[in-house]
Write a protein that holds these residues in place. Sequence first.
Motif, short mmCIF file in Angstrom:
data_model
loop_
_atom_site.label_atom_id
_atom_site.label_comp_id
_atom_site.label_asym_id
_atom_site.label_seq_id
_atom_site.Cartn_x
_atom_site.Cartn_y
_atom_site.Cartn_z
N LEU A 129 0.83 -1.21 0.00
CA LEU A 129 0.00 0.00 0.00
C LEU A 129 0.86 1.26 0.00
CD1 LEU A 129 -2.72 -1.15 2.56
CD2 LEU A 129 -3.02 -0.84 0.08
N LEU A 130 1.90 1.25 0.80
CA LEU A 130 2.81 2.40 0.86
C LEU A 130 3.47 2.64 -0.49
CD1 LEU A 130 4.38 1.70 4.33
CD2 LEU A 130 2.92 3.65 3.77
N GLU A 131 3.89 1.58 -1.14
CA GLU A 131 4.51 1.70 -2.46
C GLU A 131 3.50 2.19 -3.50
OE1 GLU A 131 7.96 0.94 -3.55
OE2 GLU A 131 7.98 1.56 -1.46
N ARG A 132 2.31 1.69 -3.42
CA ARG A 132 1.27 2.03 -4.41
C ARG A 132 0.80 3.48 -4.27
NH1 ARG A 132 -3.13 -2.22 -5.37
NH2 ARG A 132 -1.45 -2.91 -6.69
N PHE A 133 0.58 3.92 -3.02
CA PHE A 133 -0.04 5.24 -2.81
C PHE A 133 0.94 6.36 -2.49
CE2 PHE A 133 -3.60 2.26 -1.79
CZ PHE A 133 -4.34 2.54 -2.93
N GLY A 134 2.21 6.06 -2.27
CA GLY A 134 3.25 7.07 -2.21
C GLY A 134 3.41 7.85 -0.91
N PRO A 135 4.25 8.89 -0.98
CA PRO A 135 4.65 9.64 0.21
C PRO A 135 3.51 10.30 0.99
CG PRO A 135 6.09 10.15 -1.65
CD PRO A 135 4.97 9.33 -2.18
N ALA A 136 2.51 10.85 0.31
CA ALA A 136 1.41 11.52 1.02
C ALA A 136 0.64 10.50 1.86
CB ALA A 136 0.48 12.22 0.04
N PHE A 137 0.44 9.32 1.32
CA PHE A 137 -0.23 8.24 2.04
C PHE A 137 0.59 7.85 3.27
CE2 PHE A 137 -1.06 3.70 2.73
CZ PHE A 137 -2.45 3.68 2.81
N ARG A 138 1.89 7.70 3.09
CA ARG A 138 2.80 7.35 4.20
C ARG A 138 2.69 8.39 5.31
NH1 ARG A 138 7.19 4.11 4.18
NH2 ARG A 138 7.15 4.06 1.92
N GLN A 139 2.66 9.67 4.93
CA GLN A 139 2.57 10.74 5.93
C GLN A 139 1.24 10.71 6.67
OE1 GLN A 139 5.01 12.42 7.14
NE2 GLN A 139 6.38 11.48 5.67
N GLN A 140 0.16 10.38 5.98
CA GLN A 140 -1.15 10.28 6.65
C GLN A 140 -1.14 9.14 7.67
OE1 GLN A 140 -3.45 9.97 2.93
NE2 GLN A 140 -4.72 11.62 3.74
N VAL A 141 -0.57 8.02 7.31
CA VAL A 141 -0.48 6.88 8.23
C VAL A 141 0.39 7.27 9.43
CG1 VAL A 141 0.38 4.52 8.54
CG2 VAL A 141 -0.91 5.12 6.47
N ARG A 142 1.52 7.86 9.16
CA ARG A 142 2.43 8.24 10.25
C ARG A 142 1.78 9.28 11.17
NH1 ARG A 142 7.46 9.01 7.76
NH2 ARG A 142 8.26 7.02 8.46
N ALA A 143 1.04 10.23 10.59
CA ALA A 143 0.36 11.25 11.40
C ALA A 143 -0.64 10.60 12.37
CB ALA A 143 -0.34 12.27 10.50
N LEU A 144 -1.39 9.62 11.88
CA LEU A 144 -2.33 8.92 12.77
C LEU A 144 -1.59 8.14 13.85
CD1 LEU A 144 -5.09 7.68 10.30
CD2 LEU A 144 -5.22 9.55 11.97
#
Length: 175
Positions: A129-144
């Motif tokens: 999922l991280l590879e597919r959806f990229g840095p913005a997705f990673r940042q949203q997960v990390r923020a949560l």
Amino acid sequence: MAVIAFEKLEYLESGNERQQHAYATLKKYEVFNLLAAYDPILVGTVPIDIDIPGSDLDIICCAADLLQFEAYLIQNFSSMPAFTFKRLGARSAVVGRFMLDGWAVEIWCQDLPTTQQLGYRHMLVEYELLERFGPAFRQQVRALKLQGYKTEPAFASVMGLSGDPYEELLNLNYK
């Protein structure tokens, strides 16, 4: 998508600063050498670069005889700072915890091949999922995660999944 051999630690050596520190710590104390007979794999947030301050190093192992593994764990790791261990369920898992160079290390062992354990399977789906959806997705997960969410619920929230986040992520199984 980049392919990582998560079964080996060497990918951490060229990772971010925390991954390199994790690699150096695990090598320095020969943790994976000591666990080699139990097919250890580092799972969780550090391998897939969504760890936050306080994240631990989760290592999964496989042993047919959990009582023997428990004795091995005590023999080889009980001298580590803050060592504890416990049995979970009706002897379904043995978990050891200790500290190494600022890292909380957790060793989780079941009578199940490491590549079939939930920690590994979740990590693979999360990585995809991280590879597919990229840095913005990673940042949203990390923020949560910084807000206190556990990893799987954070992914489920960002993706708008309902139901049990642990099951829902496995249902995505992109492989």
